[in-house]
Design an enzyme around this catalytic site. Structure first.
Site, PDB file in Angstrom:
ATOM      1  CB  SER A 149      -0.469  -0.105   1.207  1.00  0.00           C
ATOM      2  OG  SER A 149      -1.511   0.781   1.836  1.00  0.00           O
ATOM      3  CE1 TYR A 163      -4.085  -2.135   4.942  1.00  0.00           C
ATOM      4  CE2 TYR A 163      -3.523   0.074   4.250  1.00  0.00           C
ATOM      5  CZ  TYR A 163      -3.856  -1.249   4.333  1.00  0.00           C
ATOM      6  OH  TYR A 163      -3.703  -1.679   2.933  1.00  0.00           O
TER       7      TYR A 163
END
Length: 254
Positions: A149, A163
């Protein structure tokens, strides 16, 4: 005498029932792969993905499993061996965001769950794939793509630091393994999606997040799961034969 056609390569996609994972499954099916994929929850969506991939000509094995569960991973790889008898590529896509929140509001349990799925799940699936694909273990080589990501660089402050940190670990794992496996026939790369219009945002309680943040993307829009899948399939392909250790941003410039 007719030549026997070459067997279709076999790809395993974790978290392949919906979103980016499903887009990878469908594009891979169209490009000649047979497929195994895991899903965690939505059996109906997984069945629809499997049916669409089969309609494109792929052999498909859909397996319900939590990527962070070691026993479930072992069972999936055993089922894959029994069905196809080979493995040529792995896409580590399964992941969770955890709830939104600042670090000082986030319990250890959130960090443990996110790291268990996003990091240990990726490590465990990669270990099993390497044991099947590496020439050191008698394999034919192959390719691994980790779905990371842009949060690993942006940091997720105020929303998903947990995250983002897990994806930072995935980036480091990608670079390290690319060097560890370079002489064993396995290329290891990552795609780092940015603001992608999938169900992830609504599932985290932020249904309007893509529209809200699109103005901060140089291309002025969110991306699609299909655009990420194109990058994944390129990294798996022979067109990327000299690419390993890459962290490919797919974020519209963000």
């Amino acid at each position: 005498m007719t030549d026997t056609p070459a067997p279709r390569p076999v790809l395993l996609v974790t978290g392949g029932g919906r979103g980016i994972g499903a887009a990878v499954v469908l594009l891979a099916a169209a490009r000649g792969y047979d497929l195994g994929f895991t899903y965690r929850g939505d059996a109906a969506r997984a069945a629809a993905t499997a049916a669409a991939a089969e309609a494109a000509g792929a052999g498909v094995l859909a397996m319900r499993a939590d990527a962070g569960d070691a026993a479930a991973r072992e069972a999936c790889f055993a089922a894959l061996d029994a069905r196809f008898g080979r493995l040529d590529a792995l896409v580590n896509n399964a992941g969770i965001t955890g709830p939104t929140g600042r670090l000082d509001e986030t319990a250890d349990a959130v960090w443990e769950e996110v790291l268990r799925v996003n990091v240990l799940g990726t490590v465990g699936c990669t270990r099993a794939a390497v044991r099947r694909m590496s020439t050191r273990h008698g394999g034919r080589g192959g390719a691994i793509v980790n779905v990371s990501s842009r949060a690993s660089e942006i940091g997720g402050g105020g929303e998903w630091v947990h995250y983002a940190a897990s994806k930072g670990a995935v980036d480091t794992l990608t670079i390290g393994l690319s060097r560890e496996l370079a002489t064993e026939g396995i290329r290891v790369n990552a795609v780092n999606p940015g603001l992608i219009d999938t169900e992830l945002h609504a599932a985290a309680g932020l249904p309007g997040r893509v529209a809200r943040l699109s103005a901060g993307v140089p291309m002025q829009r969110g991306g699609s799961a299909e655009e990420v899948a194109e990058a994944v399939l390129w990294l798996l392909s022979d067109a990327a034969s000299y690419v390993t250790g890459a962290l490919l941003p797919v974020g519209g410039g963000r």
